[in-house]
Design a protein around this motif. Structure first.
Motif, PDB file in Angstrom:
ATOM      1  N   ILE A 218       0.900  -1.097  -0.038  1.00  0.00           N
ATOM      2  CA  ILE A 218      -0.066  -0.199   0.024  1.00  0.00           C
ATOM      3  C   ILE A 218       1.091   1.303  -0.071  1.00  0.00           C
ATOM      4  CG2 ILE A 218      -1.735   1.391   1.614  1.00  0.00           C
ATOM      5  CD1 ILE A 218      -2.853  -1.269   1.953  1.00  0.00           C
ATOM      6  N   ILE A 219       2.040   1.242   0.854  1.00  0.00           N
ATOM      7  CA  ILE A 219       2.812   2.364   0.888  1.00  0.00           C
ATOM      8  C   ILE A 219       3.414   2.546  -0.626  1.00  0.00           C
ATOM      9  CG2 ILE A 219       5.065   3.317   1.750  1.00  0.00           C
ATOM     10  CD1 ILE A 219       4.235   1.813   4.543  1.00  0.00           C
ATOM     11  N   LYS A 220       4.129   1.516  -1.109  1.00  0.00           N
ATOM     12  CA  LYS A 220       4.419   1.656  -2.333  1.00  0.00           C
ATOM     13  C   LYS A 220       3.395   2.025  -3.459  1.00  0.00           C
ATOM     14  CE  LYS A 220       6.421  -2.511  -2.675  1.00  0.00           C
ATOM     15  NZ  LYS A 220       7.266  -3.573  -3.003  1.00  0.00           N
ATOM     16  N   GLU A 221       2.107   1.772  -3.379  1.00  0.00           N
ATOM     17  CA  GLU A 221       1.154   2.454  -4.301  1.00  0.00           C
ATOM     18  C   GLU A 221       1.149   3.729  -4.527  1.00  0.00           C
ATOM     19  OE1 GLU A 221      -2.168   2.270  -6.907  1.00  0.00           O
ATOM     20  OE2 GLU A 221      -0.734   0.735  -6.410  1.00  0.00           O
ATOM     21  N   PHE A 222       1.352   4.477  -3.312  1.00  0.00           N
ATOM     22  CA  PHE A 222       1.316   5.916  -3.014  1.00  0.00           C
ATOM     23  C   PHE A 222       2.594   6.379  -3.184  1.00  0.00           C
ATOM     24  CE2 PHE A 222      -2.642   4.355  -0.919  1.00  0.00           C
ATOM     25  CZ  PHE A 222      -3.628   5.151  -1.477  1.00  0.00           C
ATOM     26  N   ASN A 223       3.612   5.663  -3.670  1.00  0.00           N
ATOM     27  CA  ASN A 223       4.977   6.141  -3.564  1.00  0.00           C
ATOM     28  C   ASN A 223       5.382   7.027  -2.315  1.00  0.00           C
ATOM     29  OD1 ASN A 223       7.632   6.435  -4.770  1.00  0.00           O
ATOM     30  ND2 ASN A 223       6.856   8.387  -5.892  1.00  0.00           N
ATOM     31  N   TRP A 224       5.097   6.561  -1.236  1.00  0.00           N
ATOM     32  CA  TRP A 224       5.088   7.357   0.043  1.00  0.00           C
ATOM     33  C   TRP A 224       6.391   7.278   0.638  1.00  0.00           C
ATOM     34  CZ3 TRP A 224       2.386  11.289   1.506  1.00  0.00           C
ATOM     35  CH2 TRP A 224       2.437  11.530   2.921  1.00  0.00           C
ATOM     36  N   LYS A 225       7.033   8.138   1.281  1.00  0.00           N
ATOM     37  CA  LYS A 225       8.312   7.906   1.837  1.00  0.00           C
ATOM     38  C   LYS A 225       8.281   8.664   3.275  1.00  0.00           C
ATOM     39  CE  LYS A 225      10.137   6.723  -2.288  1.00  0.00           C
ATOM     40  NZ  LYS A 225      10.640   5.570  -2.392  1.00  0.00           N
ATOM     41  N   ARG A 226       7.090   9.173   3.629  1.00  0.00           N
ATOM     42  CA  ARG A 226       7.388   9.930   5.041  1.00  0.00           C
ATOM     43  C   ARG A 226       6.431   9.225   6.112  1.00  0.00           C
ATOM     44  NH1 ARG A 226       4.811  14.353   5.276  1.00  0.00           N
ATOM     45  NH2 ARG A 226       3.752  14.402   3.461  1.00  0.00           N
ATOM     46  N   GLY A 227       5.908   9.808   7.201  1.00  0.00           N
ATOM     47  CA  GLY A 227       5.332   9.042   8.203  1.00  0.00           C
ATOM     48  C   GLY A 227       3.738   8.549   7.932  1.00  0.00           C
ATOM     49  N   ILE A 228       3.523   7.267   8.542  1.00  0.00           N
ATOM     50  CA  ILE A 228       2.409   6.575   8.541  1.00  0.00           C
ATOM     51  C   ILE A 228       1.739   6.320   9.815  1.00  0.00           C
ATOM     52  CG2 ILE A 228       2.890   5.535   6.395  1.00  0.00           C
ATOM     53  CD1 ILE A 228       3.476   2.871   7.893  1.00  0.00           C
ATOM     54  N   GLY A 229       0.359   6.265   9.791  1.00  0.00           N
ATOM     55  CA  GLY A 229      -0.334   5.983  10.802  1.00  0.00           C
ATOM     56  C   GLY A 229      -1.065   4.521  10.665  1.00  0.00           C
ATOM     57  N   CYS A 230      -1.089   3.650  11.497  1.00  0.00           N
ATOM     58  CA  CYS A 230      -1.819   2.346  11.164  1.00  0.00           C
ATOM     59  C   CYS A 230      -2.753   2.062  12.361  1.00  0.00           C
ATOM     60  CB  CYS A 230      -0.700   1.113  11.082  1.00  0.00           C
ATOM     61  SG  CYS A 230       0.471   1.236   9.844  1.00  0.00           S
ATOM     62  N   GLY A 231      -4.141   1.899  11.785  1.00  0.00           N
ATOM     63  CA  GLY A 231      -4.956   1.188  12.895  1.00  0.00           C
ATOM     64  C   GLY A 231      -4.901  -0.078  12.864  1.00  0.00           C
ATOM     65  N   PHE A 232      -4.962  -0.773  13.997  1.00  0.00           N
ATOM     66  CA  PHE A 232      -4.488  -2.242  14.397  1.00  0.00           C
ATOM     67  C   PHE A 232      -5.594  -2.885  15.025  1.00  0.00           C
ATOM     68  CE2 PHE A 232      -1.863  -5.644  15.307  1.00  0.00           C
ATOM     69  CZ  PHE A 232      -1.347  -5.789  14.050  1.00  0.00           C
ATOM     70  N   PRO A 233      -5.936  -4.428  14.558  1.00  0.00           N
ATOM     71  CA  PRO A 233      -7.100  -4.786  15.147  1.00  0.00           C
ATOM     72  C   PRO A 233      -6.608  -5.485  16.535  1.00  0.00           C
ATOM     73  CG  PRO A 233      -6.555  -6.149  13.377  1.00  0.00           C
ATOM     74  CD  PRO A 233      -5.525  -4.905  13.520  1.00  0.00           C
ATOM     75  N   ALA A 234      -6.393  -4.781  17.367  1.00  0.00           N
ATOM     76  CA  ALA A 234      -5.686  -5.597  18.633  1.00  0.00           C
ATOM     77  C   ALA A 234      -5.488  -4.171  19.726  1.00  0.00           C
ATOM     78  CB  ALA A 234      -4.286  -6.062  18.695  1.00  0.00           C
ATOM     79  N   ALA A 235      -5.333  -4.538  20.981  1.00  0.00           N
ATOM     80  CA  ALA A 235      -4.947  -3.567  22.084  1.00  0.00           C
ATOM     81  C   ALA A 235      -3.486  -3.298  21.817  1.00  0.00           C
ATOM     82  CB  ALA A 235      -5.147  -4.338  23.263  1.00  0.00           C
TER      83      ALA A 235
END
Length: 247
Positions: free
Chosen positions: A50-67
């Motif tokens: 997904i990151i490569k799809e946007f050619n993204w090089k900077r910060g990311i936030g991930c929502g994750f299905p866990a505590a």
């Protein structure tokens, strides 16, 4: 400020670039099915795609299905057990090269709903409840998050509530909407008995059909559908990363 938000769910992993000032996606969402089994290697590989799809090089936030506590995964109800104890942000950053912050997925959606959606400017006790693959919850008191409330695991009829009343159960058991709604109403009544919220915001895929089942709810608490729908998890993940200083 723009950040890449990624929503890691039980059935799909979705991402988009987010304008964190406006709470809006500035690209189309890009979605890939969640790999099975959902091991760390498989999910991180999908996040990287997904990151490569946007050619993204900077910060990311991930929502994750866990505590998730200080980036460490603490539970694994809908992901592989090998995630438990792992620093998810660190591992994602190693593979992708992007600074990362990881937050519980419903906490992320809650951030978005409270800042830009159905909970905007709403004080008091607000609960965001998402019925999807499981049941996820987020609690906000005076707009402040109480993190990692795994209330889909409250017991109903001797089992986890999410195994009785999640949207996935409705699909798997081919329950008519009224039958499922009465089960979910039982769950909501239990939540109200324990927390007495001022507002409940219903998220997850089933929120799109709110008008079909709201008549089966019998508590006094105000209940509204999430207004940001499928964008909430992505926007909220980006907001959470911004809050943590990810750039």
């Amino acid at each position: 400020m723009e950040l890449l938000g990624i929503d890691i769910g039980g059935t799909g992993i979705k991402g988009a670039i987010v304008d964190t000032k406006k709470g809006e996606l500035i690209t189309e969402r890009y979605r890939i099915d969640t790999p099975q089994p959902p091991t760390p290697e498989a999910i991180i590989h999908t996040v990287h795609k997904i990151i490569k799809e946007f050619n993204w090089k900077r910060g990311i936030g991930c929502g994750f299905p866990a505590a998730v506590k200080h980036e460490i995964v603490k539970t694994a109800a809908n992901i592989d057990d090998s995630w438990i104890g792992m620093n998810a942000a660190e591992e994602i950053s190693k593979v992708t090269g992007c600074p990362a912050h990881v937050v519980n997925d419903v906490d992320a959606a809650g951030y978005a709903e409270m800042k830009f959606g159905a909970g905007k400017k709403h004080d008091g006790l607000v609960m965001v409840i998402a019925a999807g693959t499981g049941i996820g919850t987020a609690i906000f008191s005076e707009q402040i998050l109480v993190p990692n409330t795994e209330l889909g695991h409250l017991r109903l009829h001797g089992i986890d509530a999410e195994k009785y009343a999640a949207n996935s159960v409705r699909k798997e058991e081919e329950l008519p909407m009224d039958v499922w709604a009465k089960r979910f109403n039982e769950y909501l009544n239990r939540i109200v008995e324990l927390f007495w919220p001022d507002l409940i915001i219903l998220g997850g895929g089933i929120s799109k059909k709110f008008e079909e089942y709201e008549k089966y709810f019998d508590m006094d608490t105000k209940i509204v559908p999430a207004s940001m729908r499928n964008e909430a998890g992505i926007v909220g993940a980006a907001l959470a990363a911004k809050h943590e200083g990810i750039r």
